[in-house]
Enzyme design. Structure first.
Site, mmCIF file in Angstrom:
data_model
loop_
_atom_site.group_PDB
_atom_site.id
_atom_site.type_symbol
_atom_site.label_atom_id
_atom_site.label_comp_id
_atom_site.label_asym_id
_atom_site.label_seq_id
_atom_site.Cartn_x
_atom_site.Cartn_y
_atom_site.Cartn_z
ATOM 1 N N HIS A 199 -8.168 -0.839 5.624
ATOM 2 C CA HIS A 199 -8.537 -2.163 6.128
ATOM 3 C C HIS A 199 -9.096 -2.999 4.984
ATOM 4 O O HIS A 199 -9.894 -2.494 4.191
ATOM 5 C CB HIS A 199 -9.580 -2.035 7.243
ATOM 6 N N GLU A 202 -7.372 -1.914 -2.778
ATOM 7 C CA GLU A 202 -6.746 -1.054 -1.767
ATOM 8 C C GLU A 202 -5.746 -0.110 -2.422
ATOM 9 O O GLU A 202 -5.665 1.069 -2.076
ATOM 10 C CB GLU A 202 -6.024 -1.904 -0.727
ATOM 11 N N ASN A 223 -6.550 5.011 8.164
ATOM 12 C CA ASN A 223 -6.140 3.607 8.137
ATOM 13 C C ASN A 223 -6.825 2.908 6.977
ATOM 14 O O ASN A 223 -7.974 3.227 6.646
ATOM 15 C CB ASN A 223 -6.560 2.929 9.450
ATOM 16 N N ASN A 260 0.836 -1.203 0.000
ATOM 17 C CA ASN A 260 0.000 0.000 0.000
ATOM 18 C C ASN A 260 0.870 1.252 0.000
ATOM 19 O O ASN A 260 0.560 2.233 -0.687
ATOM 20 C CB ASN A 260 -0.946 -0.001 1.202
ATOM 21 N N LEU A 295 0.157 -2.733 12.568
ATOM 22 C CA LEU A 295 -0.595 -3.656 13.432
ATOM 23 C C LEU A 295 -0.683 -3.236 14.889
ATOM 24 O O LEU A 295 -1.394 -3.868 15.668
ATOM 25 C CB LEU A 295 0.004 -5.066 13.314
ATOM 26 N N LYS A 296 0.014 -2.147 15.254
ATOM 27 C CA LYS A 296 -0.035 -1.729 16.649
ATOM 28 C C LYS A 296 -1.127 -0.673 16.852
ATOM 29 O O LYS A 296 -1.439 0.082 15.931
ATOM 30 C CB LYS A 296 1.318 -1.131 17.076
ATOM 31 N N LEU A 297 -1.669 -0.618 18.063
ATOM 32 C CA LEU A 297 -2.604 0.462 18.387
ATOM 33 C C LEU A 297 -1.818 1.761 18.501
ATOM 34 O O LEU A 297 -0.728 1.782 19.067
ATOM 35 C CB LEU A 297 -3.285 0.186 19.731
HETATM 36 C C1 GRF Z 1 -3.391 -4.624 3.757
HETATM 37 O O1 GRF Z 1 -4.317 -5.571 3.331
HETATM 38 C C2 GRF Z 1 -4.071 -3.608 4.647
HETATM 39 O O2 GRF Z 1 -5.432 -3.367 4.332
HETATM 40 C C3 GRF Z 1 -4.004 -4.258 5.965
HETATM 41 O O3 GRF Z 1 -2.743 -4.863 6.009
HETATM 42 C C4 GRF Z 1 -2.339 -5.205 4.679
HETATM 43 C C5 GRF Z 1 -0.988 -4.577 4.469
HETATM 44 O O4 GRF Z 1 -0.475 -4.874 3.267
HETATM 45 N N1 GRF Z 1 -4.245 -3.361 7.051
HETATM 46 P P1 GRF Z 1 0.869 -4.131 2.753
HETATM 47 O O5 GRF Z 1 1.892 -4.191 3.847
HETATM 48 O O6 GRF Z 1 0.484 -2.712 2.435
HETATM 49 O O7 GRF Z 1 1.246 -4.901 1.535
#
Ligand code: GRF
Length: 219
Positions: free
Chosen positions: A101, A171, A99, A15, A82-84
């Site tokens: 998702h 995404e 964020n 991303n 992944l952290k808050l």
């Molecule tokens: C993505 O699917 C995002 O929506 C989620 O974690 C994944 C991260 O993928 N939160 P990357 O590290 O951007 O490839």
């Protein structure tokens, strides 16, 4: 002056890469920091290859360390982080922390709902539509106001990996679009939302009508 963006990521950073590839030198936004809670995160390597300053958080729960790591950023993007995020940090970026998702929130979100688990849960539920969501981040997992979503059909022969792949492709289009819209409208001090027709609205307080914005009115 382009909006400075700090991207927080724990994983491979596709991303982040989509954002780097989408933002050109004349665009109103630029990634200036890549921050991770994991030194081995592929996202850091992508930032280094793009010549962007990177940082690894020793203590992701320490607000002062995060604030220092994002430095001059005006917009913070959580892309597979992944952290808050501590409440003190969230409070410094009102309507300026988003964020992404890999599901249609509010479904299939929350603590422990990340990566493959999300797609396993979607398939187990029998849902026929999944998708991607970009929302304002707060100090909880996946709960802030939604800015934009895009649907992805769940196919008969899907498994978690094939579904994840098609959602990830969406995404990579949705995140740059939201970031560019926020920057184009000057990071307003109240929430925006994007309609499926590409219209942009200022989200009004409860009971009032959202206000449709016109890109031509932006400075
Ligand atoms: C993505 O699917 C995002 O929506 C989620 O974690 C994944 C991260 O993928 N939160 P990357 O590290 O951007 O490839």
């Amino acid at each position: 002056m382009a909006v400075h963006i700090a991207v927080l990521a724990s994983g491979g950073g596709t991303n982040l890469q989509a954002l780097l590839d989408a933002l050109g030198p004349d665009d109103p936004a630029r990634v200036t920091r890549v921050v991770s809670d994991r030194a081995a995160a592929g996202a850091l390597r992508r930032g280094e290859r793009a010549g962007i300053a990177t940082a690894v958080l020793r203590d992701p729960a320490d607000p002062a360390e995060i604030v220092a790591a994002v430095a001059d950023a005006e917009l913070v993007v959580l892309a597979g982080y992944l952290k808050l995020v501590p409440a003190q940090v969230v409070a410094r970026f009102p309507w300026r922390m988003v964020n992404i998702h890999p599901a249609l929130l509010p479904a299939f979100g929350g603590p422990g709902m990340f990566g493959r688990r999300v797609h396993e849960a979607v398939l187990a539920s029998g849902a026929r539509i999944s998708g991607a969501t970009v929302h304002y981040a707060d100090e909880t997992y996946d709960r802030g106001p939604i800015i934009a979503q895009w649907p992805v059909p769940v196919l008969e022969d899907d498994d978690p990996d094939s579904l994840a792949e098609r959602v990830l492709a969406v995404e990579h289009a949705l995140l740059p679009r939201v970031v560019l819209t926020l920057a184009t409208f000057g990071l307003p001090d109240r929430p925006l939302r994007l309609s499926a027709r590409g219209e942009v609205f200022h989200v009004a307080p409860a009971g009032a009508l959202d206000v449709k914005l016109d890109r031509r009115t932006t400075h």
